[in-house]
Scaffold this motif. Sequence first.
Motif, PDB file in Angstrom:
ATOM      1  N   UNK A  82      40.600  47.438  22.619  1.00 17.63           N
ATOM      2  CA  UNK A  82      41.931  47.849  22.149  1.00 17.63           C
ATOM      3  C   UNK A  82      41.951  48.112  20.652  1.00 17.63           C
ATOM      4  N   UNK A  83      40.780  48.342  20.055  1.00 17.37           N
ATOM      5  CA  UNK A  83      40.707  48.574  18.613  1.00 17.37           C
ATOM      6  C   UNK A  83      40.127  49.955  18.342  1.00 17.37           C
ATOM      7  N   UNK A  84      40.320  50.392  17.109  1.00 17.24           N
ATOM      8  CA  UNK A  84      39.696  51.649  16.692  1.00 17.24           C
ATOM      9  C   UNK A  84      39.204  51.507  15.262  1.00 17.24           C
ATOM     10  N   UNK A  85      38.111  52.196  14.965  1.00 18.45           N
ATOM     11  CA  UNK A  85      37.512  52.239  13.632  1.00 18.45           C
ATOM     12  C   UNK A  85      37.326  53.689  13.241  1.00 18.45           C
ATOM     13  N   UNK A  86      37.291  53.962  11.941  1.00 21.31           N
ATOM     14  CA  UNK A  86      36.920  55.288  11.472  1.00 21.31           C
ATOM     15  C   UNK A  86      35.467  55.552  11.851  1.00 21.31           C
ATOM     16  N   UNK A  87      35.155  56.810  12.149  1.00 20.19           N
ATOM     17  CA  UNK A  87      33.789  57.142  12.560  1.00 20.19           C
ATOM     18  C   UNK A  87      33.416  58.510  12.012  1.00 20.19           C
ATOM     19  N   UNK A  88      32.122  58.731  11.880  1.00 25.39           N
ATOM     20  CA  UNK A  88      31.609  60.008  11.418  1.00 25.39           C
ATOM     21  C   UNK A  88      30.437  60.463  12.272  1.00 25.39           C
ATOM     22  N   UNK A  89      30.176  61.750  12.227  1.00 23.34           N
ATOM     23  CA  UNK A  89      29.086  62.360  12.979  1.00 23.34           C
ATOM     24  C   UNK A  89      28.351  63.331  12.056  1.00 23.34           C
ATOM     25  N   UNK A  90      27.032  63.281  12.085  1.00 24.38           N
ATOM     26  CA  UNK A  90      26.181  64.243  11.387  1.00 24.38           C
ATOM     27  C   UNK A  90      25.101  64.656  12.374  1.00 24.38           C
ATOM     28  N   UNK A  91      24.889  65.962  12.539  1.00 25.99           N
ATOM     29  CA  UNK A  91      23.850  66.440  13.449  1.00 25.99           C
ATOM     30  C   UNK A  91      23.153  67.647  12.841  1.00 25.99           C
ATOM     31  N   UNK A  92      21.849  67.722  13.072  1.00 19.64           N
ATOM     32  CA  UNK A  92      21.034  68.872  12.689  1.00 19.64           C
ATOM     33  C   UNK A  92      20.354  69.387  13.947  1.00 19.64           C
ATOM     34  N   UNK A  93      20.362  70.696  14.130  1.00 16.40           N
ATOM     35  CA  UNK A  93      19.654  71.295  15.254  1.00 16.40           C
ATOM     36  C   UNK A  93      18.838  72.473  14.758  1.00 16.40           C
ATOM     37  N   UNK A  94      17.567  72.471  15.122  1.00 14.40           N
ATOM     38  CA  UNK A  94      16.680  73.586  14.797  1.00 14.40           C
ATOM     39  C   UNK A  94      16.216  74.189  16.106  1.00 14.40           C
ATOM     40  N   UNK A  95      16.215  75.529  16.187  1.00 10.34           N
ATOM     41  CA  UNK A  95      15.694  76.171  17.392  1.00 10.34           C
ATOM     42  C   UNK A  95      14.809  77.353  17.023  1.00 10.34           C
ATOM     43  N   UNK A  96      13.949  77.690  17.962  1.00  9.11           N
ATOM     44  CA  UNK A  96      13.046  78.830  17.824  1.00  9.11           C
ATOM     45  C   UNK A  96      13.000  79.508  19.179  1.00  9.11           C
ATOM     46  N   UNK A  97      13.145  80.831  19.184  1.00  7.94           N
ATOM     47  CA  UNK A  97      13.144  81.523  20.462  1.00  7.94           C
ATOM     48  C   UNK A  97      12.477  82.886  20.374  1.00  7.94           C
ATOM     49  N   UNK A  98      11.846  83.234  21.495  1.00  9.70           N
ATOM     50  CA  UNK A  98      11.337  84.576  21.731  1.00  9.70           C
ATOM     51  C   UNK A  98      12.013  85.042  23.020  1.00  9.70           C
ATOM     52  N   UNK A  99      11.604  86.161  23.543  1.00 10.51           N
ATOM     53  CA  UNK A  99      12.173  86.608  24.824  1.00 10.51           C
ATOM     54  C   UNK A  99      11.698  85.752  25.994  1.00 10.51           C
ATOM     55  N   UNK A 100      10.633  84.985  25.792  1.00  9.26           N
ATOM     56  CA  UNK A 100      10.082  84.173  26.872  1.00  9.26           C
ATOM     57  C   UNK A 100      10.207  82.673  26.652  1.00  9.26           C
ATOM     58  N   UNK A 101      10.343  82.225  25.413  1.00  3.09           N
ATOM     59  CA  UNK A 101      10.306  80.796  25.099  1.00  3.09           C
ATOM     60  C   UNK A 101      11.519  80.412  24.259  1.00  3.09           C
TER      61      UNK A 101
END
Length: 122
Positions: A82-101
């Motif tokens: 029944x409680x709440x706290x302030x929260x934060x989110x940090x995310x990094x995403x790296x991707x690499x793509x070709x027509x096949x991968x």
Amino acid sequence: MSFKDGYGVMSSFTPERFDTELNYSYSNRQAVGISTIQLLDEADTPRFYFAQLNFLARRWNELESQANLYVSLGAGELRLHDTSDLAGLVALEADYETRRIYTALTVEHLQAEESHDYTRLR
């Protein structure tokens, strides 16, 4: 992230967590949205709620491939019992793509004011 004026709805479920994200891309490089993350493997099922900013930090275009680096920042709250706290989110995403991968690596960190700290590598 999608094309300018595009909307996105994403959800994922694993035995450890349930995520839902809704966002709007106001440009082809930036989006705003809301997200929820429930940690199901924890005894008390903490629930995070965030307002979120996602942006394309860098893109590399080649003749046969493309690579991207995305950053997500979120501010909100953690609800536990029944409680709440302030929260934060940090995310990094790296991707690499070709027509096949397609490959991607994501690092995400959730931090609540005093009660919860969670990092995921995917």
